[in-house]
Design an enzyme around this catalytic site. Sequence first.
Site, PDB file in Angstrom:
ATOM      1  N   ASP A  36      57.551  29.026  29.838  1.00 45.22           N
ATOM      2  CA  ASP A  36      57.048  28.644  31.162  1.00 45.22           C
ATOM      3  C   ASP A  36      57.115  27.132  31.395  1.00 45.22           C
ATOM      4  O   ASP A  36      56.104  26.494  31.721  1.00 45.22           O
ATOM      5  CB  ASP A  36      55.597  29.103  31.354  1.00 45.22           C
ATOM      6  N   GLY A 114      41.584  34.506  33.194  1.00 42.39           N
ATOM      7  CA  GLY A 114      40.611  35.255  32.421  1.00 42.39           C
ATOM      8  C   GLY A 114      41.165  36.648  32.234  1.00 42.39           C
ATOM      9  O   GLY A 114      42.307  36.812  31.834  1.00 42.39           O
ATOM     10  N   ASN A 154      46.420  36.857  42.411  1.00 39.13           N
ATOM     11  CA  ASN A 154      46.215  36.479  41.016  1.00 39.13           C
ATOM     12  C   ASN A 154      46.589  35.010  40.905  1.00 39.13           C
ATOM     13  O   ASN A 154      47.765  34.653  40.994  1.00 39.13           O
ATOM     14  CB  ASN A 154      47.085  37.333  40.096  1.00 39.13           C
ATOM     15  N   SER A 175      51.083  36.343  41.673  1.00 41.06           N
ATOM     16  CA  SER A 175      51.866  37.229  40.815  1.00 41.06           C
ATOM     17  C   SER A 175      51.868  38.625  41.407  1.00 41.06           C
ATOM     18  O   SER A 175      51.467  38.841  42.556  1.00 41.06           O
ATOM     19  CB  SER A 175      51.303  37.248  39.394  1.00 41.06           C
ATOM     20  N   GLU A 207      56.470  36.689  41.346  1.00 44.46           N
ATOM     21  CA  GLU A 207      55.672  35.685  40.667  1.00 44.46           C
ATOM     22  C   GLU A 207      56.507  34.425  40.481  1.00 44.46           C
ATOM     23  O   GLU A 207      57.659  34.350  40.913  1.00 44.46           O
ATOM     24  CB  GLU A 207      55.157  36.195  39.318  1.00 44.46           C
TER      25      GLU A 207
END
Length: 363
Positions: A36, A114, A154, A175, A207
């Site tokens: 990423d 989370g 998200n 996402s 995403e």
Amino acid sequence: MRFPRRAAGALLAPAVAVSLLALPVSALDGDPGLHDPSTVIEAGGKFYVYATGRGLPVSMSDDGWTWRRAGSVMDAVPGGRPGPEVVARGGDATWAPDIVHVGDKYFLYYAAPGRQPKAAIGLLVGRTLDPASPDYHWTDAGPVVWSDGIEDSNAIDPGVFHDPTDGSLWLTYGSYFGYIRLVELDPSTGLRRYPDRAPVDIAINSEASDLTFHDGWYYLFVTHGSCCAGANSSYNIRMGRARRVTGPYLDNMGVEMLQGGGKPWRGMLFGMTNRLPSNDPRALWKLWDAFGIEQADMIGWWVHDTPVTTNNKDVLATSYVRKGGKTLVALASWAPDTIRVKLRIDWNALGFKPGNARLVAPA
């Protein structure tokens, strides 16, 4: 030619004969492997890139070619982890950062998920990127956006965009758990400019969104499909464009990305990185540099009279044409298996004489 299901390239240039040449793959030096990766940013004559991982790993380079690890961002953050407000809104993981330089500040955005889709995007602010500088430290500015685990969003995969037309600052995120969203940021703080306004939904079912501006159009790039499964991954890039940064973003068929549209990007994207360590893009970077791709005109596979095609509808060609008689052809296969294809080249359109052309196919 025989192509597996991946991108490949070929170079056309004047020569005395037509030949096909396989070249060994070369790579960047040092330790460039990242997951990423952020935008690569230059500061003080050095290059920096940030990545998913414990504390947000940092890599740096003196020349953009040989890379070395330089610790993690959180090493320079009080407490060594996301701030308490970020953790409360999301979690303490550190994913998918992106960075921008505005004025005398660097804004580094990162996802702190989370139990998804509960997540937050945190902001760190710094004055220098050089870990050796006495002024090197990052200040936790708290969460910028977040998702509560119930709403259709998200808050991961931040993509920061500095609009060259007016200096405004924007953040895309989201996402597959819901919408790709857009919020405007305050260039002086990096936080939301209008925190009471609802985010703008600009795409769905995707995403890793990013924005860019070119020739009067805003382009939205997203990834679609599944990642992280090696050869079984179906990840692909889709895009749409709009006259306004807030959209609506339409694909080439006029379908809005908010309704599931998005033109598949089949071919190379100049400046692209990659989100899977098993799919190494570094050979492409070296090829682009050697060719001078930034000086080329792109003729996409979607153009009606594109000069290079193949004999298979699942293998598409995009041409990057440079003045002076050199063309780079990018082939991308969407076939389920490795297949053989033949190139169909309009030599006149490219300005070549077939008998004076040389075809080089990097392996």
